[in-house]
Every structure is written in C-alpha cells, then in structure tokens.
Write a protein that holds these residues in place. Structure first.
Motif, mmCIF file in Angstrom:
data_model
loop_
_atom_site.group_PDB
_atom_site.id
_atom_site.type_symbol
_atom_site.label_atom_id
_atom_site.label_comp_id
_atom_site.label_asym_id
_atom_site.label_seq_id
_atom_site.Cartn_x
_atom_site.Cartn_y
_atom_site.Cartn_z
ATOM 1 N N SER A 5 0.849 -1.179 0.000
ATOM 2 C CA SER A 5 0.000 0.000 0.000
ATOM 3 C C SER A 5 0.888 1.233 0.000
ATOM 4 O O SER A 5 1.864 1.302 0.751
ATOM 5 C CB SER A 5 -0.908 -0.005 1.232
ATOM 6 N N PHE A 6 0.561 2.201 -0.845
ATOM 7 C CA PHE A 6 1.305 3.451 -0.873
ATOM 8 C C PHE A 6 0.370 4.556 -1.348
ATOM 9 O O PHE A 6 -0.767 4.302 -1.734
ATOM 10 C CB PHE A 6 2.548 3.347 -1.760
ATOM 11 N N THR A 7 0.857 5.756 -1.314
ATOM 12 C CA THR A 7 0.032 6.873 -1.755
ATOM 13 C C THR A 7 0.718 7.589 -2.899
ATOM 14 O O THR A 7 1.935 7.660 -2.970
ATOM 15 C CB THR A 7 -0.214 7.883 -0.616
ATOM 16 N N VAL A 8 -0.100 8.106 -3.786
ATOM 17 C CA VAL A 8 0.387 8.940 -4.875
ATOM 18 C C VAL A 8 0.380 10.362 -4.332
ATOM 19 O O VAL A 8 -0.525 10.755 -3.619
ATOM 20 C CB VAL A 8 -0.531 8.810 -6.112
ATOM 21 N N ALA A 9 1.357 11.146 -4.651
ATOM 22 C CA ALA A 9 1.534 12.468 -4.031
ATOM 23 C C ALA A 9 0.493 13.476 -4.473
ATOM 24 O O ALA A 9 0.793 14.581 -4.864
ATOM 25 C CB ALA A 9 2.933 12.982 -4.328
ATOM 26 N N GLU A 10 -0.743 13.128 -4.395
ATOM 27 C CA GLU A 10 -1.812 14.045 -4.761
ATOM 28 C C GLU A 10 -2.662 14.296 -3.529
ATOM 29 O O GLU A 10 -3.211 13.381 -2.946
ATOM 30 C CB GLU A 10 -2.676 13.427 -5.858
ATOM 31 N N MET A 11 -2.739 15.514 -3.121
ATOM 32 C CA MET A 11 -3.555 15.876 -1.973
ATOM 33 C C MET A 11 -4.637 16.843 -2.444
ATOM 34 O O MET A 11 -4.348 17.851 -3.060
ATOM 35 C CB MET A 11 -2.720 16.513 -0.879
ATOM 36 N N THR A 12 -5.862 16.483 -2.159
ATOM 37 C CA THR A 12 -6.955 17.339 -2.598
ATOM 38 C C THR A 12 -7.328 18.374 -1.551
ATOM 39 O O THR A 12 -7.863 19.418 -1.876
ATOM 40 C CB THR A 12 -8.194 16.493 -2.939
ATOM 41 N N MET A 13 -7.071 18.090 -0.303
ATOM 42 C CA MET A 13 -7.378 19.038 0.765
ATOM 43 C C MET A 13 -6.281 18.958 1.805
ATOM 44 O O MET A 13 -6.022 17.898 2.350
ATOM 45 C CB MET A 13 -8.724 18.703 1.393
ATOM 46 N N VAL A 14 -5.610 20.040 2.063
ATOM 47 C CA VAL A 14 -4.519 20.082 3.022
ATOM 48 C C VAL A 14 -4.802 21.182 4.033
ATOM 49 O O VAL A 14 -5.218 22.283 3.673
ATOM 50 C CB VAL A 14 -3.165 20.341 2.326
ATOM 51 N N GLN A 15 -4.541 20.856 5.283
ATOM 52 C CA GLN A 15 -4.700 21.851 6.334
ATOM 53 C C GLN A 15 -3.497 21.743 7.249
ATOM 54 O O GLN A 15 -3.089 20.653 7.623
ATOM 55 C CB GLN A 15 -5.988 21.587 7.102
ATOM 56 N N THR A 16 -2.891 22.870 7.589
ATOM 57 C CA THR A 16 -1.704 22.892 8.437
ATOM 58 C C THR A 16 -2.009 23.642 9.720
ATOM 59 O O THR A 16 -2.578 24.729 9.701
ATOM 60 C CB THR A 16 -0.528 23.563 7.708
ATOM 61 N N PHE A 17 -1.613 23.035 10.836
ATOM 62 C CA PHE A 17 -1.758 23.664 12.150
ATOM 63 C C PHE A 17 -0.365 23.858 12.714
ATOM 64 O O PHE A 17 0.483 22.963 12.614
ATOM 65 C CB PHE A 17 -2.565 22.776 13.096
ATOM 66 N N THR A 18 -0.111 25.009 13.305
ATOM 67 C CA THR A 18 1.191 25.276 13.925
ATOM 68 C C THR A 18 0.992 25.631 15.378
ATOM 69 O O THR A 18 0.009 26.251 15.771
ATOM 70 C CB THR A 18 1.914 26.432 13.212
ATOM 71 N N GLY A 19 1.933 25.203 16.175
ATOM 72 C CA GLY A 19 1.936 25.512 17.598
ATOM 73 C C GLY A 19 3.290 26.072 17.958
ATOM 74 O O GLY A 19 4.123 26.360 17.098
ATOM 75 N N ALA A 20 3.529 26.194 19.234
ATOM 76 C CA ALA A 20 4.790 26.769 19.694
ATOM 77 C C ALA A 20 5.983 25.915 19.252
ATOM 78 O O ALA A 20 7.007 26.453 18.837
ATOM 79 C CB ALA A 20 4.774 26.911 21.208
ATOM 80 N N SER A 21 5.859 24.612 19.330
ATOM 81 C CA SER A 21 6.998 23.766 18.952
ATOM 82 C C SER A 21 6.606 22.653 17.978
ATOM 83 O O SER A 21 7.414 21.795 17.682
ATOM 84 C CB SER A 21 7.632 23.160 20.206
ATOM 85 N N ASN A 22 5.363 22.667 17.495
ATOM 86 C CA ASN A 22 4.896 21.591 16.624
ATOM 87 C C ASN A 22 4.254 22.151 15.369
ATOM 88 O O ASN A 22 3.659 23.230 15.373
ATOM 89 C CB ASN A 22 3.859 20.731 17.335
ATOM 90 N N ILE A 23 4.337 21.360 14.270
ATOM 91 C CA ILE A 23 3.624 21.658 13.039
ATOM 92 C C ILE A 23 2.916 20.375 12.618
ATOM 93 O O ILE A 23 3.528 19.308 12.555
ATOM 94 C CB ILE A 23 4.578 22.111 11.915
ATOM 95 N N LEU A 24 1.613 20.472 12.330
ATOM 96 C CA LEU A 24 0.831 19.320 11.906
ATOM 97 C C LEU A 24 0.199 19.647 10.563
ATOM 98 O O LEU A 24 -0.500 20.645 10.417
ATOM 99 C CB LEU A 24 -0.260 18.998 12.932
ATOM 100 N N THR A 25 0.454 18.785 9.558
ATOM 101 C CA THR A 25 -0.178 18.913 8.250
ATOM 102 C C THR A 25 -0.998 17.659 8.027
ATOM 103 O O THR A 25 -0.497 16.547 8.157
ATOM 104 C CB THR A 25 0.870 19.068 7.138
#
Length: 128
Positions: free
Chosen positions: A3-23
């Motif tokens: 199982s793998f993913t093709v590098a296509e993202m239809t919806m991306v959301q990024t959250f940033t904090g003091a020491s963390n980044i979540l995409t």
C-alpha cells in the motif's frame, strides 16, 4: 499486500503551535495484492517435510489408484530401519513418521508399488 500513496492531496490543512507543526489531508491510496496459487501435487510426486528433520517428518504423495504401497527407510549401510505396507486412498495421502530413536545421518525412504512395479527413493537428513 503493498500500500502506498500517490503524491496528490486534494485538501490540506496545516496547524502550527509553539513547537509543533501538523499537516493533514486526503491522499489517493493505491493497493496491490500478490497471491501464490497452490498447485495440486501431480500423481506420483512425493514431498517429505520437514527435511532436514529432527526425527519426526511427514510424507505426502498423490496416488492415482488404491494399490498398496510399501514404505521402507534404509540407513546408508543398507539396513532397513522402518518398513510398513499401507493402502492409500486415491488422491493426496499423508503419512507421519518418527525415526528420532535412530542416530543422526542420511537415510533413504523408498516407496514401491508391487502392482505397478514402480519405485521411488528419497533422501532424508536426520539432524539433532
């Protein structure tokens, strides 16, 4: 399974904090499956498993008829250490053996049929 993913993202959301980044987002997955087909044992073929053995092993063979078979196990000096006559069923037959009381070494397993005048010999490695 792969199982793998093709590098296509239809919806991306990024959250940033003091020491963390979540995409996070959605990806297009691809799944591939591989299978192995088990073939029937052809008539007359013999499988001995496990081989090498510690003494306990199984013999599987496909019989096209119900003629009796004689199974003999010889040591390398030619002495019979086991002998049995069996009446197999038509199809795949399995017989279990235990030669763990014998010393380790190489043994020969012979399957013969008096009715068909055929014989096959197979090597068994007995190790501890």
């Amino acid at each position: 399974s792969l199982s793998f993913t093709v590098a296509e993202m239809t919806m991306v959301q990024t959250f940033t904090g003091a020491s963390n980044i979540l995409t996070q987002g959605f990806q297009q997955p691809e799944d591939f499956f591989v299978s192995i087909t088990e073939n029937e044992l052809p008539a007359g073929d013999v499988i001995i498993y496990p081989n090498p053995t510690s003494g306990q092993f199984s013999l599987a063979f496909n019989s096209a008829d119900e003629n009796s078979r004689t199974i003999k196990i010889y040591n390398l000096v030619g002495q019979i250490v086991y002998s049995e006559t069996i009446k197999p069923a038509t199809g795949i037959n399995t017989q279990k053996f235990d030669i763990s009381s014998n010393s380790q070494g190489i043994y020969m397993l012979e399957i013969s049929s008096a009715a068909k005048k055929d014989r096959s010999v197979h090597k068994i490695n007995l190790v501890y």
